[in-house]
Scaffold this motif. Structure first.
Motif, short mmCIF file in Angstrom:
data_model
loop_
_atom_site.label_atom_id
_atom_site.label_comp_id
_atom_site.label_asym_id
_atom_site.label_seq_id
_atom_site.Cartn_x
_atom_site.Cartn_y
_atom_site.Cartn_z
N VAL A 275 21.06 -6.38 0.27
CA VAL A 275 20.69 -5.12 -0.38
C VAL A 275 19.20 -5.12 -0.69
CG1 VAL A 275 21.07 -3.60 -2.37
CG2 VAL A 275 22.99 -4.85 -1.38
N VAL A 276 18.51 -4.08 -0.24
CA VAL A 276 17.06 -3.99 -0.43
C VAL A 276 16.69 -2.61 -0.95
CG1 VAL A 276 16.63 -3.23 1.94
CG2 VAL A 276 14.81 -4.39 0.66
N ASN A 277 15.69 -2.57 -1.81
CA ASN A 277 15.16 -1.31 -2.34
C ASN A 277 13.83 -1.01 -1.66
OD1 ASN A 277 17.34 -1.49 -4.09
ND2 ASN A 277 16.12 -2.27 -5.80
N ILE A 278 13.72 0.16 -1.04
CA ILE A 278 12.53 0.54 -0.28
C ILE A 278 11.96 1.83 -0.84
CG2 ILE A 278 11.65 1.24 1.99
CD1 ILE A 278 13.76 -0.55 3.26
N TYR A 279 10.67 1.85 -1.16
CA TYR A 279 10.03 3.01 -1.77
C TYR A 279 8.73 3.39 -1.09
CZ TYR A 279 13.24 3.12 -5.73
OH TYR A 279 14.36 3.24 -6.52
N PRO A 280 8.79 4.20 -0.02
CA PRO A 280 7.54 4.69 0.59
C PRO A 280 6.67 5.45 -0.41
CG PRO A 280 9.37 5.01 2.09
CD PRO A 280 9.96 4.56 0.79
N PHE A 281 7.28 6.10 -1.40
CA PHE A 281 6.48 6.81 -2.40
C PHE A 281 5.51 5.87 -3.11
CE2 PHE A 281 5.81 7.66 -6.92
CZ PHE A 281 5.11 8.85 -6.85
N LEU A 282 6.00 4.69 -3.47
CA LEU A 282 5.14 3.74 -4.19
C LEU A 282 4.01 3.24 -3.31
CD1 LEU A 282 7.74 1.68 -6.25
CD2 LEU A 282 6.28 3.56 -7.01
N SER A 283 4.28 3.09 -2.02
CA SER A 283 3.21 2.69 -1.10
C SER A 283 2.11 3.74 -1.09
CB SER A 283 3.78 2.51 0.31
OG SER A 283 4.75 1.49 0.35
N LEU A 284 2.50 5.00 -1.09
CA LEU A 284 1.54 6.09 -1.11
C LEU A 284 0.84 6.18 -2.46
CD1 LEU A 284 0.32 8.61 0.29
CD2 LEU A 284 2.27 9.92 -0.60
N TYR A 285 1.59 6.01 -3.53
CA TYR A 285 1.05 6.13 -4.89
C TYR A 285 0.04 5.02 -5.20
CZ TYR A 285 1.08 6.20 -10.04
OH TYR A 285 0.72 6.25 -11.37
N GLN A 286 0.29 3.83 -4.69
CA GLN A 286 -0.53 2.67 -5.03
C GLN A 286 -1.73 2.48 -4.10
OE1 GLN A 286 2.39 -0.42 -4.76
NE2 GLN A 286 3.38 0.13 -6.68
N ASN A 287 -1.69 3.11 -2.94
CA ASN A 287 -2.73 2.86 -1.95
C ASN A 287 -3.33 4.18 -1.47
OD1 ASN A 287 -4.35 2.03 0.15
ND2 ASN A 287 -2.74 0.97 1.28
N THR A 288 -4.56 4.45 -1.84
CA THR A 288 -5.21 5.70 -1.47
C THR A 288 -5.46 5.81 0.03
OG1 THR A 288 -7.38 4.71 -1.96
CG2 THR A 288 -6.31 5.96 -3.72
N ASP A 289 -5.44 4.67 0.73
CA ASP A 289 -5.66 4.68 2.18
C ASP A 289 -4.36 4.83 2.97
OD1 ASP A 289 -8.41 4.32 1.85
OD2 ASP A 289 -8.19 2.14 1.72
N PHE A 290 -3.23 4.86 2.28
CA PHE A 290 -1.95 4.96 2.97
C PHE A 290 -1.81 6.36 3.58
CE2 PHE A 290 2.65 5.45 3.35
CZ PHE A 290 3.06 4.17 3.76
N PRO A 291 -1.51 6.47 4.89
CA PRO A 291 -1.38 7.79 5.52
C PRO A 291 -0.20 8.57 4.93
CG PRO A 291 -1.56 6.03 7.15
CD PRO A 291 -1.31 5.37 5.84
#
Length: 484
Positions: A203-219
């Motif tokens: 079981v894994v938790n995946i959050y693309p939102f957090l990747s975007l929220y934490q990294n201004t360079d994230f597309p």
């Protein structure tokens, strides 16, 4: 969910819904997380009816709340109950404690007409880097003892143990190079071996939102499912969204441990609707609908073509206005439904658009606002007091109520506190700066809430007191055994 962030199944299992005569879903690839950190909590019966009305056949809890489990009894809905991280140390050393927990939180709710408990989550993201390894050594020993306790209760073949992990447990620049963090290699080998032996998924938790929220360079477009102008190239494989890339990184990490076919369940994934610039209804609808379409299409990923995750649990069912905002103000706005069970946006989980909760009991239609006849120059302390108890996260930058002006902010804070206090007249005084109105002060997308009544407050209070007593008894009993 914390900051930072299958059994292989056929397309028939993912797409087809099986119903009992009452119309309850027995199997479904899409489930939800049901958190209860809310000052305006719907009765568990109302929530279960909401699940049934929307044909949601799987629900993940973060504990073993007795009121929730009682409401789920007889519903047919598959349930994952949780053990808090703080209890892992005890269960790792005491079989008597694990026996008692299984008896009180699993066995008692199962059987004919009982709750359909399928999983027990041993901890919640216990390997987070922010925990600095404090729970790490307890996980596998706790699982072994709880497995033995399930066996004693003749439930080992029915209830499976899992460990929800955050995606920060594995690292890589590209999916094909995915590997678990070096300090976790040994324990992950033990954990995955245990899961494989007992027929449990990872079981894994995946959050693309957090990747975007934490990294201004994230597309930004890479966080969604409509394709990206910045795809990730990994040899012959091309990744057009963050979910697929993250999923395959985990597959690579599992493969390096010798388990390339390990079944995977997504324990948490979603998008918040408020509390940050990128958290809004439009984005949440696009992400969640794209996710559902992705899962139900069963198209899989480059490393597992034609095979999606075993199950996906959306985070989350309802907004939780009492959650910690340390990671960000968005933490209280993950729900696909607002706190009162009303759908925030049109979303099809595979069985039609979301349907609102029925027969929700609201407080009277009245609000507390700033008195327009009074000088508000001394309001600062009252404002801080109101927001220290109630939820004012929508007033901050990026929030839906950020632009309603100073008086609007004061009124919003006053009303939030007033509703939290069940509209107690004294809670709107604020030294004469507040007043009750019967005219809805909501402005545009900024909603001034009216609280819900908690018809089960007394029952829930008693059951929670009982639960705390049982926990204290477990600790006392284990201490006595240790001393002896």
């Amino acid at each position: 969910m914390k900051m930072a962030s299958t059994r292989i199944t056929s397309s028939v299992y993912i797409i087809v819904l099986l119903y009992v005569s009452a119309g309850v879903v027995v199997e479904s690839g899409i489930g939800v997380n049901w958190g209860t950190l809310s000052a305006h909590r719907l009765s568990p019966e109302t929530v279960v009816n909401l699940l049934k009305e929307n044909k949601i056949g799987k629900v993940k809890l973060f504990d073993a709340d007795p009121t929730s489990l009682r409401a789920l009894m007889g519903s047919g809905i598959e349930v994952m109950v949780g053990i808090p991280n703080e209890m892992l140390a005890l269960f790792s050393t005491s079989t008597s404690a694990s026996d008692l927990w299984v008896s009180q939180n699993v066995s008692r709710y199962m059987g004919k007409g009982g709750a359909n408990i399928k999983y027990v989550a041993v901890g919640n993201e216990p390997f987070l880097t922010s925990y600095s390894g404090q729970f790490q050594s307890y996980v596998v020993p706790a699982m072994i003892n709880i497995q033995q306790s399930l066996a004693k209760a003749n439930l080992a073949g029915t209830v499976k143990l899992v460990v929800p992990c955050n995606a920060d447990a594995y690292v890589s620049n590209v999916p094909s190079q995915g590997a678990f963090r070096p300090e976790l290699t040994q324990i992950m080998t033990q954990l995955v071996t245990f899961l494989n032996t007992n027929g449990s998924p990872f079981v894994v938790n995946i959050y693309p939102f957090l990747s975007l929220y934490q990294n201004t360079d994230f597309p930004q477009d890479y966080a969604f499912f409509e394709g990206s102008t910045h795809p990730l190239m990994d040899g012959p494989n091309v990744y057009y969204n963050a979910f697929d890339g993250n999923f395959d990184t985990l597959i690579s990490a599992l493969s390096k441990l010798g388990f390339p076919q390990m079944p995977i369940v997504i324990g948490e994934i979603g998008w918040p609707t408020d509390g940050a610039v990128s958290a809004n209804i439009t984005a949440a609808k696009a992400f969640n609908q794209g996710l559902v379409k992705n899962v139900l299409s069963n198209k899989g990923t480059p490393l597992r073509p034609g095979v999606g995750p075993m199950d996906v649990y959306l985070f989350s069912l309802l907004d939780e206005g009492a959650k910690s905002v340390l990671p960000g103000n968005f933490e209280r706005h993950w729900g696909i439904f607002s706190f009162d069970g009303q759908a925030k946006y049109s979303l099809n989980l595979g069985n039609g658009l979301l349907r609102n909760a029925k027969e929700v009991e609201y407080l009277p239609s009245r609000w507390c606002v700033a008195n327009p006849t009074r000088d508000l120059s001394t309001v600062a302390n009252h404002f801080k007091l109101a927001c220290s108890y109630a939820d004012c996260t929508t007033l901050n930058y990026g929030g839906s109520c950020n632009g309603i002006g100073e008086k609007g902010n004061i009124s919003y804070a006053f009303n939030s506190y007033y509703q939290l206090q069940k509209q107690n007249p004294r809670s709107c005084e604020f030294d004469g700066l507040g007043m009750v109105t019967f005219l809805d002060p909501s402005v545009g997308d900024c909603r001034f809430l009216v609280g819900v009544t908690d018809s089960n407050k007394s029952l829930g209070f008693c059951l929670n007191i009982g639960k705390r007593f049982i926990l204290a008894l477990i600790i006392f009993w284990s201490f006595c055994l240790f001393v002896m």
